[in-house]
Every structure is written in structure tokens, then in C-alpha cells.
Design a protein around this motif. Sequence first.
Motif, PDB file in Angstrom:
ATOM      1  N   LYS A   7       1.129   9.250   4.019  1.00 38.61           N
ATOM      2  CA  LYS A   7       0.491  10.552   4.208  1.00 38.61           C
ATOM      3  C   LYS A   7      -1.013  10.470   3.938  1.00 38.61           C
ATOM      4  O   LYS A   7      -1.817  11.011   4.690  1.00 38.61           O
ATOM      5  CB  LYS A   7       1.148  11.571   3.279  1.00 38.61           C
ATOM      6  CG  LYS A   7       0.557  12.954   3.367  1.00 38.61           C
ATOM      7  CD  LYS A   7       1.217  13.886   2.371  1.00 38.61           C
ATOM      8  CE  LYS A   7       0.487  15.206   2.323  1.00 38.61           C
ATOM      9  NZ  LYS A   7       0.992  16.077   1.274  1.00 38.61           N
ATOM     10  N   THR A   8      -1.399   9.780   2.869  1.00 32.57           N
ATOM     11  CA  THR A   8      -2.816   9.630   2.535  1.00 32.57           C
ATOM     12  C   THR A   8      -3.544   8.835   3.609  1.00 32.57           C
ATOM     13  O   THR A   8      -4.674   9.160   3.987  1.00 32.57           O
ATOM     14  CB  THR A   8      -2.968   8.962   1.153  1.00 32.57           C
ATOM     15  OG1 THR A   8      -2.346   9.792   0.179  1.00 32.57           O
ATOM     16  CG2 THR A   8      -4.422   8.744   0.796  1.00 32.57           C
ATOM     17  N   LEU A   9      -2.907   7.786   4.122  1.00 29.83           N
ATOM     18  CA  LEU A   9      -3.505   6.966   5.180  1.00 29.83           C
ATOM     19  C   LEU A   9      -3.746   7.798   6.445  1.00 29.83           C
ATOM     20  O   LEU A   9      -4.826   7.745   7.038  1.00 29.83           O
ATOM     21  CB  LEU A   9      -2.608   5.767   5.484  1.00 29.83           C
ATOM     22  CG  LEU A   9      -3.118   4.802   6.532  1.00 29.83           C
ATOM     23  CD1 LEU A   9      -4.380   4.092   6.055  1.00 29.83           C
ATOM     24  CD2 LEU A   9      -2.042   3.776   6.868  1.00 29.83           C
ATOM     25  N   ILE A  18       3.182  -3.553   0.900  1.00 28.98           N
ATOM     26  CA  ILE A  18       2.558  -2.250   1.165  1.00 28.98           C
ATOM     27  C   ILE A  18       2.590  -1.955   2.662  1.00 28.98           C
ATOM     28  O   ILE A  18       2.906  -0.833   3.076  1.00 28.98           O
ATOM     29  CB  ILE A  18       1.120  -2.194   0.610  1.00 28.98           C
ATOM     30  CG1 ILE A  18       1.134  -2.322  -0.909  1.00 28.98           C
ATOM     31  CG2 ILE A  18       0.421  -0.895   1.033  1.00 28.98           C
ATOM     32  CD1 ILE A  18      -0.231  -2.560  -1.525  1.00 28.98           C
ATOM     33  N   THR A  19       2.291  -2.946   3.474  1.00 28.15           N
ATOM     34  CA  THR A  19       2.317  -2.770   4.933  1.00 28.15           C
ATOM     35  C   THR A  19       3.715  -2.369   5.403  1.00 28.15           C
ATOM     36  O   THR A  19       3.861  -1.453   6.223  1.00 28.15           O
ATOM     37  CB  THR A  19       1.854  -4.061   5.644  1.00 28.15           C
ATOM     38  OG1 THR A  19       0.514  -4.345   5.253  1.00 28.15           O
ATOM     39  CG2 THR A  19       1.926  -3.915   7.152  1.00 28.15           C
ATOM     40  N   ARG A  20       4.746  -3.045   4.887  1.00 28.92           N
ATOM     41  CA  ARG A  20       6.129  -2.699   5.252  1.00 28.92           C
ATOM     42  C   ARG A  20       6.443  -1.255   4.858  1.00 28.92           C
ATOM     43  O   ARG A  20       7.065  -0.515   5.623  1.00 28.92           O
ATOM     44  CB  ARG A  20       7.125  -3.638   4.579  1.00 28.92           C
ATOM     45  CG  ARG A  20       7.361  -4.926   5.318  1.00 28.92           C
ATOM     46  CD  ARG A  20       8.567  -5.699   4.789  1.00 28.92           C
ATOM     47  NE  ARG A  20       8.588  -5.869   3.341  1.00 28.92           N
ATOM     48  CZ  ARG A  20       7.982  -6.845   2.678  1.00 28.92           C
ATOM     49  NH1 ARG A  20       7.298  -7.754   3.330  1.00 28.92           N
ATOM     50  NH2 ARG A  20       8.059  -6.919   1.358  1.00 28.92           N
ATOM     51  N   ALA A  21       6.031  -0.873   3.668  1.00 34.20           N
ATOM     52  CA  ALA A  21       6.288   0.492   3.207  1.00 34.20           C
ATOM     53  C   ALA A  21       5.577   1.511   4.095  1.00 34.20           C
ATOM     54  O   ALA A  21       6.146   2.547   4.439  1.00 34.20           O
ATOM     55  CB  ALA A  21       5.850   0.653   1.756  1.00 34.20           C
ATOM     56  N   SER A  77       7.318   1.919   7.405  1.00 35.25           N
ATOM     57  CA  SER A  77       8.557   2.699   7.311  1.00 35.25           C
ATOM     58  C   SER A  77       8.291   4.110   6.789  1.00 35.25           C
ATOM     59  O   SER A  77       9.222   4.866   6.545  1.00 35.25           O
ATOM     60  CB  SER A  77       9.578   1.989   6.424  1.00 35.25           C
ATOM     61  OG  SER A  77       9.106   1.921   5.093  1.00 35.25           O
ATOM     62  N   LYS A  78       7.001   4.445   6.626  1.00 35.02           N
ATOM     63  CA  LYS A  78       6.561   5.774   6.189  1.00 35.02           C
ATOM     64  C   LYS A  78       7.162   6.162   4.847  1.00 35.02           C
ATOM     65  O   LYS A  78       7.505   7.296   4.609  1.00 35.02           O
ATOM     66  CB  LYS A  78       6.890   6.826   7.245  1.00 35.02           C
ATOM     67  CG  LYS A  78       6.213   6.578   8.566  1.00 35.02           C
ATOM     68  CD  LYS A  78       6.562   7.653   9.549  1.00 35.02           C
ATOM     69  CE  LYS A  78       5.957   7.312  10.901  1.00 35.02           C
ATOM     70  NZ  LYS A  78       6.251   8.318  11.894  1.00 35.02           N
ATOM     71  N   LYS A  79       7.265   5.197   3.978  1.00 36.74           N
ATOM     72  CA  LYS A  79       7.798   5.446   2.644  1.00 36.74           C
ATOM     73  C   LYS A  79       6.743   5.089   1.615  1.00 36.74           C
ATOM     74  O   LYS A  79       5.941   4.192   1.821  1.00 36.74           O
ATOM     75  CB  LYS A  79       9.042   4.608   2.391  1.00 36.74           C
ATOM     76  CG  LYS A  79      10.211   4.988   3.268  1.00 36.74           C
ATOM     77  CD  LYS A  79      11.395   4.111   2.967  1.00 36.74           C
ATOM     78  CE  LYS A  79      12.548   4.446   3.874  1.00 36.74           C
ATOM     79  NZ  LYS A  79      13.654   3.509   3.726  1.00 36.74           N
TER      80      LYS A  79
END
Length: 181
Positions: free
Chosen positions: A133-135, A167-170, A173-175
Motif C-alpha cells: 500500500k505504501t509503495l 520483500i520483493t516476494r511479499a 503477493s501484496k502482503k
Amino acid sequence: IPVFTEYDMELYKKTQKNRWNYTENCPIETANELCVELRRICNCDISRINAVWEIIQEKHRVIIFYNFDCELELLEELCMINGVEFGEWNGHRHNDIPDGDEWVYLVQYNACEGWNCTKTDTIIFYSQNYSYKTLVQAAGRIDRRNTLFTDLYFYHLKSKSQIDFAITRALKSKKKFNESK
């Protein structure tokens, strides 16, 4: 646009194995402290600063999002050494966006709400943020209906370290990233 940078792999592994903060010369006691130190090792590598400088030279007006004060200090130094006008929006300063032909605007992710910039087409994500969301909100600072630009450029700097991949994977996956994993 992903931009891969180097990191001190030996120090990274040593920090992970020994749970020791070699910057502060003290033990690492929590998972969060470990993540912060591993990220500092990756994000403060000279190759990352060099990558930022290459983009600044090409794009001239750049917003840079970062997470930590150690990153801010490196980015401020880069601008000062190279005579680039810069402003900041963070917990320390609330400068206006510079108005010249060449500038850098340094923004801490936590302070990215409530302002827009239609004077540039370029954002550098110096370090990844844990929150999708912040990104998205950060990217929205230049992605406005009244922008003067047809194409917008988003550079995502990251290393090939385990923590950056996690972090990229998260984010994909929008988590929200979970430090305990």
C-alpha cells in the motif's frame, strides 16, 4: 524498472550467522534488529549510490523514496558532493519541491502522504518498503491526471540478497512482509 546493486555478501552472512551488529559493535537481540541491519548492509553499499547518480544524471529531476536515516545521509552527501539542488520531506524537514532544471527530492516513505508532484516523471525507490500500500501510494505522487508527462519512470533499487528477495516476494503477493519468516 528493477536496478540490481551489489552488497557486502561476506558481512551479510557474518551478521546473519553471528547475530552481531558490526556497525554498532553490539549483539542483535531481535528479529527486527537483524532485518534492519541486513537491510543497512544492502542499502548502504556504494554500488547503490552509484546507480542513483547514474539515474540522476540522465533524468535531472528525481524524487527518491527511502526508509532509513543512514540512507538519507548517503543521499544528502551524494547531492552535496555533486552540487545537485535537493529538498527533503521527512520527520526532520519539510522543504518545498525544488524548482530548478536539475534537482532531487528526498522523501521518507512514512511521510509520503498528502502531496503531489507534476514537475518530474521519475521516482527512484532507493530501498524497498515492506508495505505494498505504501509503495503504491509513493508511486502515486507523480502518477496524476494533470502531469505534464506521457511516460513515467519508476526505478526499484535492490540487491540479490535474501532479505531483498523476501520483500520483493511479499510486495508481489501484496502482503505485508513478516520479519519472522
